[in-house]
Write a protein that holds these residues in place. Structure first.
Motif, PDB file in Angstrom:
ATOM      1  N   UNK A 142       0.839  -1.190   0.000  1.00  0.00           N
ATOM      2  CA  UNK A 142       0.000   0.000   0.000  1.00  0.00           C
ATOM      3  C   UNK A 142       0.880   1.248   0.000  1.00  0.00           C
ATOM      4  N   UNK A 143       0.345   2.368  -0.500  1.00  0.00           N
ATOM      5  CA  UNK A 143       1.149   3.598  -0.553  1.00  0.00           C
ATOM      6  C   UNK A 143       1.618   4.030   0.829  1.00  0.00           C
ATOM      7  N   UNK A 144       0.761   3.855   1.850  1.00  0.00           N
ATOM      8  CA  UNK A 144       1.159   4.276   3.192  1.00  0.00           C
ATOM      9  C   UNK A 144       2.374   3.476   3.665  1.00  0.00           C
ATOM     10  N   UNK A 145       2.327   2.151   3.456  1.00  0.00           N
ATOM     11  CA  UNK A 145       3.441   1.294   3.885  1.00  0.00           C
ATOM     12  C   UNK A 145       4.729   1.646   3.151  1.00  0.00           C
ATOM     13  N   UNK A 146       4.611   1.836   1.828  1.00  0.00           N
ATOM     14  CA  UNK A 146       5.821   2.140   1.044  1.00  0.00           C
ATOM     15  C   UNK A 146       6.404   3.478   1.483  1.00  0.00           C
TER      16      UNK A 146
END
Lengths: 103, 472
Positions: free
Chosen positions: B399-403
């Protein structure tokens, strides 16, 4: 029969023969010009009829939409086919060259 | 050599032969495939053996109707004719084609630019066998002999005849690209030019600007790629202009494009149409698809590329041409879903156009794509960071948040940025003086210092904006 009165001229027959890759002797040319003239003469007889009320037909048989399903059948055996070819190279039919015109 | 386009107008009409994606041939049950062992997909009809009779492939008709509807043609009652010629690529000595009554009449095709090219007709016919010219350099006119593979003979073709509405090489390429997209979209053909699934004959003429009458045209064959198509048109137009300017006349003829020398060569003088002695094919009956069949096909049609471009342009408020690449890559559904999920339409389109060339982009989750765009427009990610995160999302990194978290991309607090900038102004009075005097180049110095201090996490635009605010 003079050329003017014939439905087809000897020159036209010569052209048709050339397109069909036929070589005609003078006697054949005269005979076929006459015979083709007779056939065209027959068509002219029909043209002379009053057909204004007759629907044009694209085919003599009133049949439409004869289909085959898109399913593969058995092909011919290549070796059988090539065994009767006049010339073969690399499993292909070998033929004389065509179309010489160029500049 | 190039044509002076202030004086001359190039007029191009294209005839595209598309091999239809059927399992079997147009009139017999031999297999339709590319690249088979020579002469293995042959049966008595393919070889024109005495007594063999053609029966029309229903699926080929279905595919022809799909293309007709996609091009806005009138799908019409039609019939087949024999086109007679002696050439060994068809052992019957005639090709079964449609002549005076084609299945698809009229129509048009819209280019990504919005220009509309007229379609004359799109008719069914059978393909020929493949000849290989041996000896004499492999060229058709001076071959020592030819070898023939009849696998392709009888494969269903749709010949799509365009009107002479094309005015330059770019439009010709756009037309072929668009037609290929349509053929693929409706499942009618794989559209592979490199495998000969789509072959283009190109009619080129020139006329002086302002003239209404068309000039004498030449038909160019052997154009096997979009690149050759453009080159062939430009070469041929220039050849014709040179002829006319030298006081000579263009002769109507068929010419052969030679990729190696980049020229067209005379192949044969154009035969009179009636030399083919077309006549109704007596072995086949009339073809009349009828309203019911046509409507059934129409109901199952996908949304076509032109409609998809318009839809995306309207949703994003962008120019039509900006949507071309995104639709060509098949990313428009993803974009629309991300916009639906609340992402900024312009950012979505920009990312799709510039940062999603990877084929795996098609597998992106629209929700996550939307989330990324929201993080960017919300100031949590800079444009550069968003691009980095997006490319890793395409690679399946999560997910964008994790990356973003894994990279340590964190939105800088505005007050944090302010104090940093204020500190830099104080410690670099000379540079600040220059900035205040309007030396734009010095902006980079400040942005660079901020980036250095924040390990690249600050938003460059925000820094510039802040500097301007401080300047007053």
């Amino acid at each position: 029969m003079t050329e003017q009165s014939s439905p087809i001229t000897a020159a036209e027959v010569t052209k048709v023969a050339k397109l069909a890759r036929l070589t005609l002797t003078d006697a054949e040319l005269e005979r076929f010009t006459h015979q083709l003239g007779d056939i065209l003469g027959h068509a002219a007889d029909i043209e002379a009829l009053d057909l204004t009320d007759v629907e044009p037909m694209a085919r003599p048989i009133p049949l439409t939409n004869v289909f085959r399903p898109d399913e593969p059948g058995e092909p011919l055996d290549r070796d059988d086919v090539l065994s009767v070819a006049p010339a073969v190279e690399d499993n292909q039919f070998r033929v004389p060259p065509s179309l010489g015109e160029d500049s | 050599m190039s044509v002076d386009l202030d004086t001359w107008e190039i007029v191009v009409g294209l005839e595209v032969h598309a091999e239809l994606a059927t399992r079997t041939k147009l009139f017999c049950s031999a297999v339709n495939e590319f690249g088979g062992e020579p002469n293995t997909n042959i049966d008595p009809l393919t070889l024109g053996l005495p007594g063999s009779l053609p029966v029309l492939n229903e699926h080929a008709v279905e595919l022809a109707i799909r293309v007709g509807l996609a091009l806005g043609s009138e799908v019409s009652p039609s019939s087949f004719a024999r086109k007679n010629y002696f050439y060994p690529d068809l052992p019957k000595d005639y090709q079964i084609s449609q002549f005076d009554r084609p299945i698809n009449v009229g129509g048009s095709l819209e280019l990504p630019s919005g220009k509309v090219i007229g379609i004359e007709r799109a008719h069914l016919e059978e393909d020929t066998g493949k000849s290989t010219h041996v000896g004499g350099g492999g060229r058709i006119h001076d071959a020592g002999y030819s070898t023939i593979d009849y696998n392709r003979a009888g494969v269903p073709l749709l010949e799509i005849v365009g009107r002479p509405d094309i005015r330059n090489a770019d439009e010709a390429r756009a037309y072929v690209t668009e037609l290929r997209s349509i053929l693929v979209a409706v499942g009618a053909s794989d559209g592979k030019m490199e495998e000969g699934s789509m072959r283009v004959d190109c009619n080129v003429s020139v006329r002086r600007r302002g003239d209404d009458e068309l000039g004498t045209r030449c038909e160019i064959k052997n154009v096997n790629s979009l690149r050759s198509l453009g080159r062939a048109i430009e070469y041929e137009a220039a050849r014709q202009v040179d002829l006319i300017e030298a006081g000579e006349r263009v002769q109507q003829q068929t010419r052969h494009w030679n990729e190696d020398d980049g020229r067209t060569h005379k192949l044969r003088s154009k035969e009179e149409a009636d030399d083919y002695r077309y006549f109704p094919e007596p072995d086949l009956v009339e073809l009349d698809p009828g309203a019911e069949w046509i409507e059934r096909v129409r109901a199952a049609m996908p949304v076509l590329p032109a409609a998809r471009r318009h839809r995306l342009a309207e949703t994003t408020g962008s120019e039509l041409e900006q949507t071309a690449l995104v639709v060509e890559r098949g990313l428009d559904e993803l974009c629309l879903a991300a916009i639906e999920a609340g992402a900024d339409p312009v950012r979505v389109l920009t990312h799709a156009e510039h940062n999603l060339s990877d084929e795996r982009s098609l597998k992106l989750d629209p929700e996550q794509f939307a989330e990324l765009v929201k993080m960017e427009t919300g100031g949590q990610l800079t444009a550069t960071q968003a691009k980095t995160v997006l490319s890793e999302m395409v690679e399946g990194a999560g997910s964008p948040a994790d990356i973003a978290a894994a990279h340590g991309f964190e939105a800088m607090d505005n007050s944090e940025l302010e104090s940093l900038v204020d500190g830099l102004i104080e410690s670099n009075p000379t540079e600040w003086q220059r900035f205040c005097e309007g030396d734009a180049k010095i902006t980079g110095f400040f942005v660079g210092q901020v980036m250095k201090a924040t390990k690249g996490q600050a938003d460059g635009k925000a820094v510039t904006a802040l500097l301007n605010t401080r300047k007053g």
